[in-house]
Design an enzyme around this catalytic site. Structure first.
Site, PDB file in Angstrom:
ATOM      1  N   SER A  55     153.752 -23.627  71.430  1.00 32.83           N
ATOM      2  CA  SER A  55     152.462 -24.401  71.109  1.00 32.83           C
ATOM      3  C   SER A  55     151.822 -24.502  69.932  1.00 32.83           C
ATOM      4  CB  SER A  55     151.452 -23.375  72.214  1.00 32.83           C
ATOM      5  OG  SER A  55     151.635 -21.938  71.392  1.00 32.83           O
ATOM      6  N   ASP A 115     141.058 -20.346  71.040  1.00 32.62           N
ATOM      7  CA  ASP A 115     141.126 -19.569  72.148  1.00 32.62           C
ATOM      8  C   ASP A 115     141.722 -18.178  72.521  1.00 32.62           C
ATOM      9  OD1 ASP A 115     143.798 -20.000  71.841  1.00 32.62           O
ATOM     10  OD2 ASP A 115     144.122 -21.651  73.425  1.00 32.62           O
ATOM     11  N   HIS A 145     145.606 -19.210  70.007  1.00 31.01           N
ATOM     12  CA  HIS A 145     145.895 -20.549  68.948  1.00 31.01           C
ATOM     13  C   HIS A 145     144.505 -20.601  67.844  1.00 31.01           C
ATOM     14  CE1 HIS A 145     147.873 -21.204  72.698  1.00 31.01           C
ATOM     15  NE2 HIS A 145     148.895 -21.385  71.951  1.00 31.01           N
TER      16      HIS A 145
END
Ligand SMILES: *[C@@H]1O[C@H](CO)[C@@H](O)[C@H](O)[C@H]1NC(C)=O
Ligand SMILES: *[C@@H]1O[C@H](CO)[C@@H](O)[C@H](O)[C@H]1NC(C)=O
Length: 403
Positions: free
Chosen positions: A45, A362, A365
């Site tokens: 990610s 978040d 991240h």
């Protein structure tokens, strides 16, 4: 000319690189002359620019299986709000490190592999391809499944991504020498990958000692992938290390402790988790040095995400962020504005007014602003004499698309 203003890809990250610098790198680096035709990226990610989003759509349209109807929270607003103004499948409010690298080398944003596939499954390859997938691990998913560790997002591993890459090469290069030429002139971004091998296990309750026992296999998996790419022709690779997970809002929430000795006084980060990240990075660097010796013609840059991020956590205000860098911008409250049951994207989580003042997006991240900072450290480090390579002027671009 535009080219003179393009920042050179330099190894900032520095103490480590410089002390491990192998003489052949200096030789190659000063020979310059060459340039990049493409960027090829693997990872999770931290680098996915839309693959999982497309894979999810593919699987939900082609089967009516048990997959739930609620999309993962990172496919919903406010993800993407800062730069793209809509969710793109990136786990941030905007661009990632790979986007900033592409921009500063004069490339368009690198397409996610699954955005370029046509109906026959063939891949269009313009200036590169990104194989990174949110949630991906370095080690094969089956190894985790055997140990009862569940990957909530994907079964894609680094091996899966390499498989896609080789499929793409086979459909794209007419001769194997074309492939070698393509790879020789590519900048390969190997990650970040490996973080999820630990995240999933630690958040599912495995003890740190047990998770530590995976590290050699994770690092060996990354190093085999690097060697395989070099064998296919790659000559320039950037290999990021793990971030300081002890400073991540999710880890700080999950491992909250009443023992103040667990915390670093300066930053408020959890020390033993950061020690763990450093252990992974140390082993990774040892492997990188081993591969450098075996492949003196290749340039392998260690991207020190750990220390770049620590710089922000230590003095956020010095770099334009607000104090209290451990608190996420988007979340549903709590001391670090992180609650695993109410993730960013779903109510009651809300986003902060100005994400550019936050390091944490978040909880797991980082914000676009933090990724820009990390990319700049990589691209414009103080050691600009250590030139790696440049982008190719458009006229000399040989690989436009798959004919
Ligand atoms: C991963 O999952 C997909 C679909 O959910 C499946 O088609 C594929 O075979 C799985 N791969 C592995 C290696 O388990
Ligand atoms: C986390 O979110 C859930 C769901 O909204 C809520 O029930 C719970 O109280 C929250 N926990 C904390 C510690 O705020």
């Amino acid at each position: 000319m535009a080219s003179s203003s393009i920042p050179l890809l330099t190894s900032v990250f520095t103490t480590i690189i410089l002390t491990c610098l192998n003489p052949s790198i200096t030789a190659r680096a000063s020979s310059a002359g060459t340039c990049y035709n493409s960027i090829i990226s693997f990872g999770d990610s931290l680098a996915d620019t839309g693959n999982l989003l497309r894979l999810d759509r593919l699987s939900s349209s082609s089967s009516s299986s048990s997959s739930s109807n609620t999309p993962p929270h990172f496919f919903l607003p406010p993800y993407g709000e800062t730069f793209f103004h809509h969710p793109t499948g990136r786990c941030s409010d905007g661009r990632l490190v790979i986007d900033f690298i592409a921009e500063s080398l004069g490339f368009p944003l690198i397409r996610p592999y699954f955005a370029g596939k046509d109906i026959r499954g063939r891949s269009d390859f313009i200036k590169g391809s990104n194989f990174a997938v949110i949630g991906a691990t370095a080690i094969d998913d089956s190894v985790f499944r055997e140990r009862g560790i569940h990957n909530p997002f994907t079964n894609v591993s680094l091996g899966t991504q390499l498989g896609w890459f080789k499929e793409m090469l086979a459909s794209f290069c007419k001769e194997s020498s074309d492939c070698k030429e393509l790879l020789e002139s590519s900048l390969v971004l190997m990650g970040e990958i490996g973080g999820n091998d630990y995240n999933h296990a630690l958040f599912q309750g495995l003890k740190i000692k047990e998770v530590e026992s995976f590290v050699p296999l994770v690092v060996q998996t990354i190093s085999s992938a690097i060697q395989e790419l070099i064998d296919l022709g790659a000559e320039t690779l950037v290999v990021p290390g793990n971030l300081p997970i002890g400073c991540s809002s999710s880890y700080l929430t999950y491992f909250q402790s009443s023992n103040k000795h667990d915390y670093d006084m300066e930053t408020g980060c959890i020390k033993w988790l950061n020690e763990f990240a450093k252990y992974h990075n140390k082993l990774l660097l040892t492997e990188i040095n081993r591969i450098r010796e075996l492949n003196p013609h290749a340039l392998i840059v260690y991207a020190d995400y750990y220390n770049a991020a620590m710089t922000l956590y230590r003095s956020p205000q010095k770099y334009g962020f607000k104090a209290g860098a451990l608190k996420a911008c988007c979340g549903a409250g709590g001391p670090y504005n992180y609650n695993a049951s109410a993730p960013c994207g779903y109510p009651p989580a809300t986003s902060c007014d100005d994400p550019s003042l936050y390091v944490a997006w978040d909880g797991l991240h980082l914000t676009e602003a933090a990724y820009r900072f990390i990319a700049r450290r990589l691209l414009q480090g103080p050691y600009s004499g250590l030139r790696i390579n440049r982008f190719c002027p458009p006229a000399s671009t040989n690989f436009r698309s798959s004919a």
